[in-house]
Scaffold this motif. Structure first.
Motif, PDB file in Angstrom:
ATOM      1  N   ALA A  27      -3.665  -2.644  -0.687  1.00  0.00           N
ATOM      2  CA  ALA A  27      -3.698  -4.070  -1.003  1.00  0.00           C
ATOM      3  C   ALA A  27      -3.021  -4.373  -2.338  1.00  0.00           C
ATOM      4  O   ALA A  27      -2.561  -5.504  -2.559  1.00  0.00           O
ATOM      5  N   ASP A  28      -2.940  -3.373  -3.239  1.00  0.00           N
ATOM      6  CA  ASP A  28      -2.293  -3.609  -4.530  1.00  0.00           C
ATOM      7  C   ASP A  28      -0.771  -3.542  -4.442  1.00  0.00           C
ATOM      8  O   ASP A  28      -0.079  -3.676  -5.449  1.00  0.00           O
ATOM      9  N   GLY A  29      -0.248  -3.314  -3.237  1.00  0.00           N
ATOM     10  CA  GLY A  29       1.196  -3.301  -3.052  1.00  0.00           C
ATOM     11  C   GLY A  29       1.853  -1.966  -3.273  1.00  0.00           C
ATOM     12  O   GLY A  29       3.084  -1.881  -3.353  1.00  0.00           O
ATOM     13  N   PHE A 150       5.171  -2.161  -5.901  1.00  0.00           N
ATOM     14  CA  PHE A 150       6.038  -2.531  -4.796  1.00  0.00           C
ATOM     15  C   PHE A 150       6.222  -1.395  -3.778  1.00  0.00           C
ATOM     16  O   PHE A 150       6.105  -0.214  -4.097  1.00  0.00           O
ATOM     17  N   VAL A 151       6.531  -1.801  -2.554  1.00  0.00           N
ATOM     18  CA  VAL A 151       6.999  -0.914  -1.496  1.00  0.00           C
ATOM     19  C   VAL A 151       8.499  -1.145  -1.385  1.00  0.00           C
ATOM     20  O   VAL A 151       8.956  -2.294  -1.386  1.00  0.00           O
ATOM     21  N   LEU A 248       6.014  -6.741  -1.135  1.00  0.00           N
ATOM     22  CA  LEU A 248       4.586  -6.729  -1.426  1.00  0.00           C
ATOM     23  C   LEU A 248       3.841  -7.194  -0.182  1.00  0.00           C
ATOM     24  O   LEU A 248       4.303  -8.120   0.504  1.00  0.00           O
ATOM     25  N   PRO A 249       2.697  -6.586   0.135  1.00  0.00           N
ATOM     26  CA  PRO A 249       1.933  -7.052   1.296  1.00  0.00           C
ATOM     27  C   PRO A 249       1.484  -8.489   1.103  1.00  0.00           C
ATOM     28  O   PRO A 249       0.994  -8.860   0.041  1.00  0.00           O
ATOM     29  N   SER A 254      -3.718  -4.929   3.484  1.00  0.00           N
ATOM     30  CA  SER A 254      -3.334  -3.527   3.537  1.00  0.00           C
ATOM     31  C   SER A 254      -3.079  -3.151   4.990  1.00  0.00           C
ATOM     32  O   SER A 254      -3.375  -3.921   5.908  1.00  0.00           O
ATOM     33  N   GLY A 255      -2.539  -1.980   5.213  1.00  0.00           N
ATOM     34  CA  GLY A 255      -2.272  -1.554   6.581  1.00  0.00           C
ATOM     35  C   GLY A 255      -1.442  -0.295   6.604  1.00  0.00           C
ATOM     36  O   GLY A 255      -1.139   0.288   5.560  1.00  0.00           O
TER      37      GLY A 255
END
Length: 274
Positions: A27-29, A150-151, A248-249, A254-255
């Motif tokens: 959830a924090d990305g 970030f992702v 970012l989600p 989250s997932g």
């Protein structure tokens, strides 16, 4: 239909990527298990602050930007046992140790010895570099290049276009993204905006990724064998050398992202402006 073709996480900042079948997006990305450890310089005993967030800039520790020979090392990380194994490009084990105090010292000594015997050895002589310290609890993802985390995602076609423009071999590993996507045209992802769904996870598109000299290092040999920053700006007419995007989600969700997941730009009703 675009889909996920490769997934990577990097347990130790600046070292070997770990190919995965799935990634857990927190959830924090950040990606679980990604950049949970880092070799920091002696003078970087505490994180800095930027945008109100704790931040460990890569200039304060071992990173490919300044130590390209790190690409020759192979890292295996057992996140259950909290154990790190480092081998060289010839398959020789340099160190295999747990993340207790004794194990951390062994890991620090082995990596220091490797760098001291590399072309970047003189960088260890700078004030405040030695002794190197292995920081991180091995579980908390916190050593990304940006405070927010970030992702990262890029299209495989963009890398293939860059590979075709230079004599050296260029593959996805140079760019250290978490998610690689096939089924898009070269550079398409740079034009994405709003929201994108990757499998079950809805992301907000944040910004393109401006690149540094780390991408010039061959991920097998550590040699700087391709002037990719210049190629991106001159051959592909970019104002700044850019490849990939930051995500970012959405809404802090989250997932899990899996190999083969479909990638779709969200409909207008699910998009937001940035």
């Amino acid at each position: 239909m675009p889909q996920v073709s490769a997934l990577f996480r990097h347990p130790v900042k600046g070292f070997t990527p770990e190919a995965c079948d799935e990634l857990v997006v927190q959830a924090d990305g950040r990606v679980a298990g990604d950049r949970v450890l880092a070799f920091r310089f002696a003078s970087a005993v505490t994180p800095e602050s930027r945008d109100g967030l704790a931040y460990w800039p890569k200039s304060r520790g071992l990173a490919l930007m300044d130590f390209p020979s790190l690409a020759r090392l192979r890292v295996r990380y057992d996140h259950t046992a909290l154990r790190v194994t480092i081998t060289d490009d010839g398959g020789r084990t340099l160190v295999d140790a747990a993340l207790d105090d004794q194990g951390r010292r062994r890991l620090e000594d082995a990596v220091t010895a490797f760098v001291a015997d590399s072309p970047e050895a003189s960088r260890l002589d700078a004030e405040g570099v030695l002794p190197l310290r292995l920081v991180g609890d091995g579980r908390t993802s916190r050593f990304q290049d940006r405070p927010r985390g970030f992702v990262s995602l890029h299209g495989a076609a963009s890398v293939q276009a860059l590979d075709a423009a230079v004599p050296a071999s260029v593959d996805d590993r140079r760019f250290r993204s978490n998610v690689v996507v096939t089924g898009t045209a070269p550079w398409d992802e740079l034009g994405w905006s709003g929201r994108v769904r990757v499998g079950d996870v809805l992301f907000d598109v944040q910004a393109p990724i401006a690149r540094c000299t780390a991408i010039m290092a061959n991920p097998d040999t550590g040699d700087r064998d391709a002037r990719l920053l210049r190629v991106l700006t001159k051959e592909f007419d970019q104002q700044a050398p850019t490849l990939g995007i930051l995500l970012l989600p959405a809404s802090g969700e989250s997932g899990t992202v899996r190999l083969g997941d479909e990638v779709t730009l969200a409909p207008a009703s699910e998009r937001v402006s940035h």
